[in-house]
Motif scaffolding. Structure first.
Motif, short mmCIF file in Angstrom:
data_model
loop_
_atom_site.label_atom_id
_atom_site.label_comp_id
_atom_site.label_asym_id
_atom_site.label_seq_id
_atom_site.Cartn_x
_atom_site.Cartn_y
_atom_site.Cartn_z
N THR A 279 89.49 59.67 -19.74
CA THR A 279 90.64 60.42 -19.24
C THR A 279 90.70 61.80 -19.87
O THR A 279 90.26 62.01 -21.00
CB THR A 279 91.95 59.64 -19.51
OG1 THR A 279 93.05 60.34 -18.96
CG2 THR A 279 92.18 59.47 -21.00
N MET A 280 91.25 62.75 -19.10
CA MET A 280 91.49 64.10 -19.60
C MET A 280 93.00 64.28 -19.71
O MET A 280 93.75 64.00 -18.76
CB MET A 280 90.92 65.14 -18.64
CG MET A 280 91.10 66.58 -19.12
SD MET A 280 89.95 67.04 -20.44
CE MET A 280 88.45 67.30 -19.48
N ILE A 281 93.46 64.73 -20.87
CA ILE A 281 94.89 64.98 -21.06
C ILE A 281 95.10 66.44 -21.45
O ILE A 281 94.18 67.11 -21.93
CB ILE A 281 95.52 64.05 -22.11
CG1 ILE A 281 94.89 64.25 -23.50
CG2 ILE A 281 95.41 62.59 -21.67
CD1 ILE A 281 95.57 63.46 -24.60
N ARG A 297 91.71 60.47 -14.54
CA ARG A 297 91.02 59.33 -15.14
C ARG A 297 89.77 59.06 -14.33
O ARG A 297 89.70 59.37 -13.13
CB ARG A 297 91.90 58.07 -15.15
CG ARG A 297 93.16 58.21 -15.97
CD ARG A 297 93.99 56.93 -15.99
NE ARG A 297 93.44 55.94 -16.90
CZ ARG A 297 93.73 55.88 -18.19
NH1 ARG A 297 94.55 56.77 -18.74
NH2 ARG A 297 93.20 54.96 -18.96
N SER A 298 88.77 58.47 -14.98
CA SER A 298 87.50 58.25 -14.29
C SER A 298 86.82 57.00 -14.85
O SER A 298 86.92 56.73 -16.06
CB SER A 298 86.58 59.46 -14.47
OG SER A 298 85.28 59.19 -13.97
N PHE A 314 81.54 71.86 -17.49
CA PHE A 314 80.98 70.55 -17.19
C PHE A 314 80.94 69.69 -18.44
O PHE A 314 80.76 70.19 -19.57
CB PHE A 314 79.56 70.68 -16.62
CG PHE A 314 79.52 71.30 -15.25
CD1 PHE A 314 79.76 70.54 -14.12
CD2 PHE A 314 79.25 72.66 -15.11
CE1 PHE A 314 79.73 71.12 -12.85
CE2 PHE A 314 79.22 73.24 -13.86
CZ PHE A 314 79.46 72.47 -12.73
N LEU A 315 81.12 68.39 -18.24
CA LEU A 315 81.01 67.41 -19.32
C LEU A 315 79.66 66.70 -19.18
O LEU A 315 79.29 66.26 -18.08
CB LEU A 315 82.14 66.39 -19.23
CG LEU A 315 83.54 66.91 -19.53
CD1 LEU A 315 84.60 65.96 -18.98
CD2 LEU A 315 83.72 67.07 -21.04
N GLU A 329 87.12 69.94 -14.78
CA GLU A 329 88.41 70.26 -14.19
C GLU A 329 88.97 69.08 -13.39
O GLU A 329 90.17 68.80 -13.42
CB GLU A 329 88.29 71.48 -13.27
CG GLU A 329 89.61 72.03 -12.77
CD GLU A 329 90.44 72.66 -13.86
OE1 GLU A 329 91.68 72.69 -13.72
OE2 GLU A 329 89.86 73.12 -14.87
N THR A 330 88.09 68.35 -12.69
CA THR A 330 88.54 67.30 -11.77
C THR A 330 88.11 65.90 -12.16
O THR A 330 88.68 64.92 -11.66
CB THR A 330 88.00 67.59 -10.37
OG1 THR A 330 86.56 67.50 -10.40
CG2 THR A 330 88.42 68.97 -9.89
N GLY A 331 87.09 65.76 -13.00
CA GLY A 331 86.55 64.45 -13.33
C GLY A 331 85.57 63.93 -12.32
O GLY A 331 85.05 62.82 -12.46
#
Length: 806
Positions: A279-281, A297-298, A314-315, A329-331
């Motif tokens: 998850t990104m918070i 969340r992904s 990018f991750l 930005e979006t997962g």
């Protein structure tokens, strides 16, 4: 060309191909802690050396033997510092970064022994701050050393002095320095994280309440406010690093441990772990009123102990065994790749540096369009569980046996080649001859479809021992998961170039039966669409392959005319465990009209034993065939089997069975209320619980059954061996069976079959009768149910069948 030990071969570039590959630049600097100086797994460089010119690639600078550990390498001032174990004691060691020559070593204490599939040695990584080295031993030894000499400055103990709780595999957390404080996750009640004076080791503050496993704190400025961020099993805390005061907390619900937050930009945190979701918070607001907002969340970038890295939006990280790139930005998925294999990565400038668990090192673009590998080479023959470090223009890396430094230099040029897994091809088979023919054909599609239409079954079985697994359909990647390969791994099927045909071939004993499924396009588990033979598993239905001399048993099929016995289900409240569970009791035909008292078999994993293993059918078919007398069967559910059977609640579970459930059953039903007439059986951890209960409460059961019995160290294995070893010989006998293709993993260092064989030898050495043995199958309900009749016959037939475990 490189062939790995597990049969998976990767392309190995020992040079960068002229005219095709871009140049990239690396430089010098320090890497003073796990995940680098910025705590983000990335570094930029100043002075650079240019690569991409003719003949340049990755070259091994030096390599030294080093004992086992999961500790990575911190580098500063010509010192590469890490931890290791010699099998007796654990150490911190400092080595010259340019030669690997040892400079000093500091003894932490007794060696931390691997268990539950883990390996010996420390888990944490020493950090370098100024003229000091700070470290944490696996048992909780926290210390400060002089950088130049390794002499101790101060030491304290997280458990003995501060009530810390040792995680299942020992302390893994890496401390972080903020101002004059050393901050470390401790895991004690109301002390999830603690700060110590960096000068003398005295406690400054503690905060938070959560279980700590394999998480490490980071410092970051979010929403303009300095933070120390602490992740645990349930929460992520944002704290004031000076006082420990809580700014915010966030319940992450990722269903896993090992979360290590990654700070991104001015206000975001990426939270990934070995659980099922990432998850990104976002942190917003002012210091006295900070708020947490979940952005996305992904299911990706999960199920891995690699910590992701962010670069230019990018991750980069792993989803299981697949290298994965997500849009930060979006997962959303940017791409996934099977090469270069499962491992650990960092970012150096615009490039990924990846150390695989199999021992190869790879350099690729840190790009969002796809995986572009630039260079690779083999470093280690042993397993790697540690991310690389980068300093002074070199990559520092280690395995469980060696430590090495790698530089960019002139290397011999080789062609890029790929090689299929060793087990994927049977060169002398008729099927492989067909593949060779198709590969050369101009009408591949027509030949493949004609061949498939001629087959009577899938997988294709050639003779008695050759098995060919096929997938034909549009896909980027198909892999095989199943009993024929290591647990928690998969084998990529070989693609016939220019076609949608994927295949893998195995030579298997003629009496083998195995479970399997396909993994399509990096994560979509699927049944074999051409095989209608499916069987039950913990994961739903799964495909099976049965070789020609394996014979399907019929004892668990529905009795003719249906089940005549009755199933009586009721809720049971346990005072010992303070919870409720369902119990289902099978009463044999004629029970209602009879006055007879019956022998009893107690069965763990009750609901699955009924639905998946069809144990009531087996019991009734054996009764009707006069192979066993009528018996009562007690199927016991476990609302928390992961703890109740073999771990923290095993003593309570055993007490509940012996002191609550058995008396309740004897009171409610006409049973022969003596140990000689009682059996207790289970599969995997359920088998463990049956045996443990009998030894913990002697005189309750006399017959014990375990199928694929759980015996793994660290999850109860040591305790069950100890109770058997230390107890006087009990009036019990055993039926134990297991599969040749049980849970096993070379990298994980576990093998169920080996554990069960050793357990049988232990029991025999103590004078116990042990029947059963090894069968040509794997792990799971589809295998266990095939041998339920043998368990029951061993318990209740007269005389007991079997001639001893093989």
């Amino acid at each position: 060309m490189l062939r790995k030990k597990n049969g998976v071969a990767w392309c190995v570039f020992l040079t960068l191909m002229v005219g095709l590959l871009p140049a990239f630049a690396w430089g010098d600097g320090d890497w003073t802690r796990w995940r680098g100086n910025q705590l983000n797994g990335a570094t930029s460089v100043s002075e650079s050396l240019h690569v991409g010119e003719e003949g340049y690639g990755l070259k091994l600078t030096w390599k030294k033997e080093l004992g086992s550990a999961y500790s990575s390498i911190s580098v500063k001032d010509n010192r590469a510092i890490t931890m290791f174990s010699d099998g007796t004691e654990d150490f911190v060691v400092s080595m010259k970064e340019d030669t690997g020559e040892e400079q000093w070593r500091y003894k932490i204490g007794e060696a931390y022994k691997g268990h539950n599939g883990s390996h010996d040695g420390p888990n944490s990584t020493p950090i370098i701050d100024g003229d000091r080295v700070y470290g944490l031993g696996a048992f909780g030894e926290l210390f400060a050393l002089q950088l130049d000499t390794g002499k101790v400055i101060w030491q304290t103990h997280l458990v003995n002095d501060h009530q810390g709780v040792i995680p299942g595999h020992g302390f893994t957390t890496v401390p972080v320095v903020f101002d004059d404080m050393l901050i470390v996750e401790t895991g004690a009640e109301q002390k999830a994280i603690s700060a110590f004076s960096a000068s003398d080791g005295k406690l400054v503050w503690s905060a938070g309440n959560d279980q700590i496993n394999y998480e490490s704190p980071i410092t970051a400025t979010l929403a303009g406010v300095p933070h120390v961020i602490c992740a645990g099993g349930q929460f992520v805390f944002g704290l004031n690093p000076k006082t420990g005061a809580k700014y915010w907390e966030y319940e992450h619900n990722t269903q896993g441990g090992g979360m290590n937050p990654l700070a991104i930009g001015k206000d975001r945190l990426f939270l990934a772990s070995n659980g099922r979701e990432s998850t990104m918070i976002q942190i917003t607001g002012e210091a006295d009123a900070l708020q947490v907002k979940e952005l996305w969340r992904s299911p990706n970038m999960t199920r891995s102990f690699n910590v992701p890295v962010e670069h230019k939006g990018f991750l980069f990280g792993y989803t299981g065994r697949f290298l994965t790139c997500l849009n930060a930005e979006t997962g959303e998925i940017a791409w996934k790749s099977r090469p270069p294999g499962d491992g650990f990565l960092i970012v150096v400038d615009d490039f990924l540096v990846i150390q695989t668990k199999n021992g190869t090192m790879h350099v690729a673009k840190a790009a969002g369009d796809d995986y572009h590998e630039l260079a690779s080479t083999e470093i280690f023959d042993s397993i790697v569980w540690t991310p690389p470090s980068f300093a002074s223009g070199k990559i520092f890396t280690r395995s469980l046996e060696d430590i090495a430094a790698v530089e960019v230099a002139k290397v011999d040029q080789v062609l890029v080649e790929t090689e299929p897994p060793a087990a994927a091809m049977l060169a002398n088979s008729k099927f492989q001859m067909f593949i060779n023919e198709v590969s050369k054909s101009t009408d591949k599609k027509e030949k493949i479809e004609a061949f498939i239409n001629q087959q009577k079954q899938f997988p294709i079985i050639e003779g008695d021992t050759y098995a060919h697994f096929l997938y034909y359909g549009e896909a980027r990647d198909i892999a095989l998961i199943g009993d024929m390969i290591d647990t928690n791994t998969e084998m990529p099927l070989v693609n016939v170039p220019g076609t949608n045909l994927f295949y893998a071939s195995f030579e298997l004993p003629a009496d083998t039966r195995l479970n399997y499924r396909f993994n399509k396009d990096f994560g979509q588990a699927t049944l074999d669409p051409r095989n209608d033979q499916t069987v039950p598993s913990f994961f739903g239905d799964i495909s099976q392959i049965a070789m020609p001399k394996w014979h399907q048993p019929d004892h668990f099929k529905a009795p003719e005319g249906g089940l005549k016995g009755t199933l009586d289900t009721f809720g049971f409240d346990s005072k010992v465990l303070e919870n409720n569970r369902n119990i289902t009791v099978y009463l044999p035909p004629g029970y209602e009209k009879a006055t007879t008292k019956y022998p009893t078999v107690y069965v763990n994993n009750g609901a699955m034993a009924i639905s998946a293993a069809q144990v009531p059918n087996s019991i009734e078919n054996l009764i009707r065939a006069n192979k066993i007398p009528p018996v009562v069967a007690v199927f016991i559910d476990a609302p928390n089997s992961g703890q109740e059977y073999a771990r923290g609640q095993r003593d309570g579970f055993a007490q509940m069975i012996a002191e609550e459930i058995v008396p309740a059953i004897d009171a409610k039903y006409r049973t022969q209320a003596n140990a000689a007439s009682r059996a207790f059986m289970g599969c995997d951890e359920g088998g463990y619980a049956a045996i443990y209960t009998a030894f913990k409460h002697p005189g309750v059961f006399s017959m014990l059954g375990g199928q694929s019995t759980h015996l793994l160290n660290g999850n109860g294995g040591e305790e069950i061996l100890a109770i058997v070893n230390d107890s006087e010989k009990q009036p019990v006998r055993f039926y134990l069976d297991w599969g040749k293709y049980e849970y096993r993993n070379e990298q994980g260092n576990y093998n169920w079959a080996t554990l069960n064989r050793s357990f049988v030898e232990l029991l025999k050495g103590k004078g116990y009768q042990v029947d059963g043995g090894e069968h040509p199958e794997g792990w799971g309900w589809a295998s266990w149910r095939n041998y339920t009749d043998k368990v029951l016959l061993n318990f209740f037939a007269t005389p007991p069948t079997g001639s001893g475990a093989k």
